[in-house]
Design a protein around this motif. Structure first.
Motif, PDB file in Angstrom:
ATOM      1  N   LYS A  62      23.131  66.143  46.985  1.00  0.00           N
ATOM      2  CA  LYS A  62      24.021  65.977  48.278  1.00  0.00           C
ATOM      3  C   LYS A  62      23.581  64.493  49.080  1.00  0.00           C
ATOM      4  O   LYS A  62      24.588  63.792  49.563  1.00  0.00           O
ATOM      5  CB  LYS A  62      23.762  66.967  49.177  1.00  0.00           C
ATOM      6  CG  LYS A  62      24.447  68.322  48.569  1.00  0.00           C
ATOM      7  CD  LYS A  62      24.325  69.332  49.479  1.00  0.00           C
ATOM      8  CE  LYS A  62      24.898  70.840  48.908  1.00  0.00           C
ATOM      9  NZ  LYS A  62      24.741  72.129  49.740  1.00  0.00           N
ATOM     10  N   TYR A  63      22.440  64.299  48.985  1.00  0.00           N
ATOM     11  CA  TYR A  63      22.024  62.913  49.730  1.00  0.00           C
ATOM     12  C   TYR A  63      22.329  61.827  48.898  1.00  0.00           C
ATOM     13  O   TYR A  63      22.941  60.671  49.484  1.00  0.00           O
ATOM     14  CB  TYR A  63      20.348  62.861  49.945  1.00  0.00           C
ATOM     15  CG  TYR A  63      19.848  61.491  50.104  1.00  0.00           C
ATOM     16  CD1 TYR A  63      19.854  61.448  51.828  1.00  0.00           C
ATOM     17  CD2 TYR A  63      19.366  60.699  49.569  1.00  0.00           C
ATOM     18  CE1 TYR A  63      19.479  60.086  52.342  1.00  0.00           C
ATOM     19  CE2 TYR A  63      19.064  59.271  50.077  1.00  0.00           C
ATOM     20  CZ  TYR A  63      19.108  59.189  51.304  1.00  0.00           C
ATOM     21  OH  TYR A  63      18.613  57.911  51.981  1.00  0.00           O
ATOM     22  N   LYS A  64      22.211  61.820  47.562  1.00  0.00           N
ATOM     23  CA  LYS A  64      22.632  60.697  46.841  1.00  0.00           C
ATOM     24  C   LYS A  64      24.097  60.574  46.933  1.00  0.00           C
ATOM     25  O   LYS A  64      24.709  59.582  47.022  1.00  0.00           O
ATOM     26  CB  LYS A  64      22.148  60.913  45.419  1.00  0.00           C
ATOM     27  CG  LYS A  64      20.743  60.797  45.149  1.00  0.00           C
ATOM     28  CD  LYS A  64      20.259  59.398  45.251  1.00  0.00           C
ATOM     29  CE  LYS A  64      20.432  58.400  44.455  1.00  0.00           C
ATOM     30  NZ  LYS A  64      19.920  56.990  44.561  1.00  0.00           N
ATOM     31  N   MET A  65      24.900  61.887  47.054  1.00  0.00           N
ATOM     32  CA  MET A  65      26.418  61.660  47.128  1.00  0.00           C
ATOM     33  C   MET A  65      26.864  60.879  48.171  1.00  0.00           C
ATOM     34  O   MET A  65      27.683  60.117  48.493  1.00  0.00           O
ATOM     35  CB  MET A  65      26.873  63.197  46.965  1.00  0.00           C
ATOM     36  CG  MET A  65      27.012  63.637  45.582  1.00  0.00           C
ATOM     37  SD  MET A  65      27.418  65.317  45.773  1.00  0.00           S
ATOM     38  CE  MET A  65      29.394  65.157  46.112  1.00  0.00           C
ATOM     39  N   GLU A  66      26.100  61.441  49.196  1.00  0.00           N
ATOM     40  CA  GLU A  66      26.273  60.748  50.736  1.00  0.00           C
ATOM     41  C   GLU A  66      26.193  59.454  50.555  1.00  0.00           C
ATOM     42  O   GLU A  66      27.269  58.442  51.135  1.00  0.00           O
ATOM     43  CB  GLU A  66      25.702  61.717  51.744  1.00  0.00           C
ATOM     44  CG  GLU A  66      26.038  60.947  53.108  1.00  0.00           C
ATOM     45  CD  GLU A  66      25.217  61.749  54.425  1.00  0.00           C
ATOM     46  OE1 GLU A  66      24.825  61.093  55.386  1.00  0.00           O
ATOM     47  OE2 GLU A  66      24.942  62.992  54.144  1.00  0.00           O
ATOM     48  N   GLU A  67      25.151  58.900  50.090  1.00  0.00           N
ATOM     49  CA  GLU A  67      24.445  57.572  50.116  1.00  0.00           C
ATOM     50  C   GLU A  67      25.729  56.748  49.392  1.00  0.00           C
ATOM     51  O   GLU A  67      26.108  55.431  49.649  1.00  0.00           O
ATOM     52  CB  GLU A  67      23.149  57.559  49.392  1.00  0.00           C
ATOM     53  CG  GLU A  67      22.432  56.297  49.305  1.00  0.00           C
ATOM     54  CD  GLU A  67      21.166  56.434  48.642  1.00  0.00           C
ATOM     55  OE1 GLU A  67      20.285  56.136  49.276  1.00  0.00           O
ATOM     56  OE2 GLU A  67      21.300  56.561  47.465  1.00  0.00           O
ATOM     57  N   ASP A  74      33.901  63.805  42.127  1.00  0.00           N
ATOM     58  CA  ASP A  74      33.521  62.788  41.586  1.00  0.00           C
ATOM     59  C   ASP A  74      32.410  63.238  40.569  1.00  0.00           C
ATOM     60  O   ASP A  74      31.997  62.505  39.552  1.00  0.00           O
ATOM     61  CB  ASP A  74      32.766  61.708  42.402  1.00  0.00           C
ATOM     62  CG  ASP A  74      33.778  60.997  43.482  1.00  0.00           C
ATOM     63  OD1 ASP A  74      34.802  60.688  42.839  1.00  0.00           O
ATOM     64  OD2 ASP A  74      33.550  60.647  44.681  1.00  0.00           O
ATOM     65  N   LEU A  75      32.009  64.320  40.683  1.00  0.00           N
ATOM     66  CA  LEU A  75      30.788  64.921  39.816  1.00  0.00           C
ATOM     67  C   LEU A  75      31.402  65.743  38.676  1.00  0.00           C
ATOM     68  O   LEU A  75      30.736  66.312  37.771  1.00  0.00           O
ATOM     69  CB  LEU A  75      29.960  65.940  40.697  1.00  0.00           C
ATOM     70  CG  LEU A  75      28.996  65.093  41.739  1.00  0.00           C
ATOM     71  CD1 LEU A  75      28.182  66.192  42.310  1.00  0.00           C
ATOM     72  CD2 LEU A  75      28.360  63.871  40.916  1.00  0.00           C
ATOM     73  N   PHE A 107      22.558  59.445  38.857  1.00  0.00           N
ATOM     74  CA  PHE A 107      21.791  59.186  40.133  1.00  0.00           C
ATOM     75  C   PHE A 107      20.629  58.231  40.190  1.00  0.00           C
ATOM     76  O   PHE A 107      20.119  57.994  41.204  1.00  0.00           O
ATOM     77  CB  PHE A 107      21.740  60.370  41.151  1.00  0.00           C
ATOM     78  CG  PHE A 107      22.985  61.077  41.756  1.00  0.00           C
ATOM     79  CD1 PHE A 107      23.846  60.347  42.321  1.00  0.00           C
ATOM     80  CD2 PHE A 107      23.286  62.262  41.047  1.00  0.00           C
ATOM     81  CE1 PHE A 107      25.038  61.157  42.786  1.00  0.00           C
ATOM     82  CE2 PHE A 107      24.229  63.039  41.589  1.00  0.00           C
ATOM     83  CZ  PHE A 107      25.249  62.412  42.526  1.00  0.00           C
ATOM     84  N   SER A 108      20.137  58.210  38.845  1.00  0.00           N
ATOM     85  CA  SER A 108      18.770  57.356  38.889  1.00  0.00           C
ATOM     86  C   SER A 108      17.937  58.081  39.626  1.00  0.00           C
ATOM     87  O   SER A 108      16.784  57.503  40.198  1.00  0.00           O
ATOM     88  CB  SER A 108      18.890  55.783  39.117  1.00  0.00           C
ATOM     89  OG  SER A 108      20.084  55.185  38.379  1.00  0.00           O
ATOM     90  N   ILE A 109      17.813  59.649  39.172  1.00  0.00           N
ATOM     91  CA  ILE A 109      16.771  60.407  39.842  1.00  0.00           C
ATOM     92  C   ILE A 109      15.679  60.409  39.178  1.00  0.00           C
ATOM     93  O   ILE A 109      16.017  61.056  37.838  1.00  0.00           O
ATOM     94  CB  ILE A 109      17.479  61.574  40.557  1.00  0.00           C
ATOM     95  CG1 ILE A 109      18.539  61.423  41.428  1.00  0.00           C
ATOM     96  CG2 ILE A 109      16.558  62.602  41.065  1.00  0.00           C
ATOM     97  CD1 ILE A 109      19.431  62.545  42.057  1.00  0.00           C
ATOM     98  N   PRO A 110      14.465  60.576  39.362  1.00  0.00           N
ATOM     99  CA  PRO A 110      13.443  60.775  38.719  1.00  0.00           C
ATOM    100  C   PRO A 110      13.673  62.213  37.903  1.00  0.00           C
ATOM    101  O   PRO A 110      14.227  63.281  38.855  1.00  0.00           O
ATOM    102  CB  PRO A 110      12.143  60.835  39.098  1.00  0.00           C
ATOM    103  CG  PRO A 110      12.319  59.904  40.627  1.00  0.00           C
ATOM    104  CD  PRO A 110      13.850  60.195  40.717  1.00  0.00           C
TER     105      PRO A 110
END
Length: 118
Positions: A62-67, A74-75, A107-110
């Motif tokens: 959710k944070y990455k979506m907002e960012e 979009d997902l 999202f380039s999240i680990p």
């Protein structure tokens, strides 16, 4: 200096200070080799003595979506139908391994963010 396993806070502080001094050392030099060793030693000490709280994968998404200014729609190419996306974002449905892999890349999240969720 001859570095060994960091056992005390003092050792850790000295190593951290030296690490910062060497931070821009060029690879394959004496300083670069010392930096590589210090990175391993400091990480080992951190892992043994400091435990970071686990991240909630859903909150990170959710944070990455907002960012990134994204909406749930979009997902859909990543997660699936509108209903699947809604169920995931509301916490009613678990993130699958396949979804986690796609979200990680998108999202380039680990990957570690998803390890406890999947």
């Amino acid at each position: 200096m001859n570095w060994k396993v960091l056992k005390t806070e003092g050792d850790y502080n000295k190593a951290s200070i030296r690490l910062m001094e060497l931070f821009h050392a060029k690879p394959n030099t004496v300083e670069g080799d010392e930096l590589d060793l210090l990175l391993v030693l400091v990480k080992d000490y951190d892992d043994k003595h400091y435990h970071l709280p686990e991240l909630d994968a859903l909150e990170v998404i959710k944070y990455k979506m907002e960012e990134m200014g994204l909406k749930a729609k979009d997902l859909e190419p990543i997660i699936g139908s509108k209903g699947h996306v809604s169920a995931i974002l509301s916490g009613k449905r678990e993130i699958t391994l396949k979804m986690a892999q796609k979200l990680k890349n998108y999202f380039s999240i680990p990957a570690e963010v998803f390890l406890h969720s999947v």
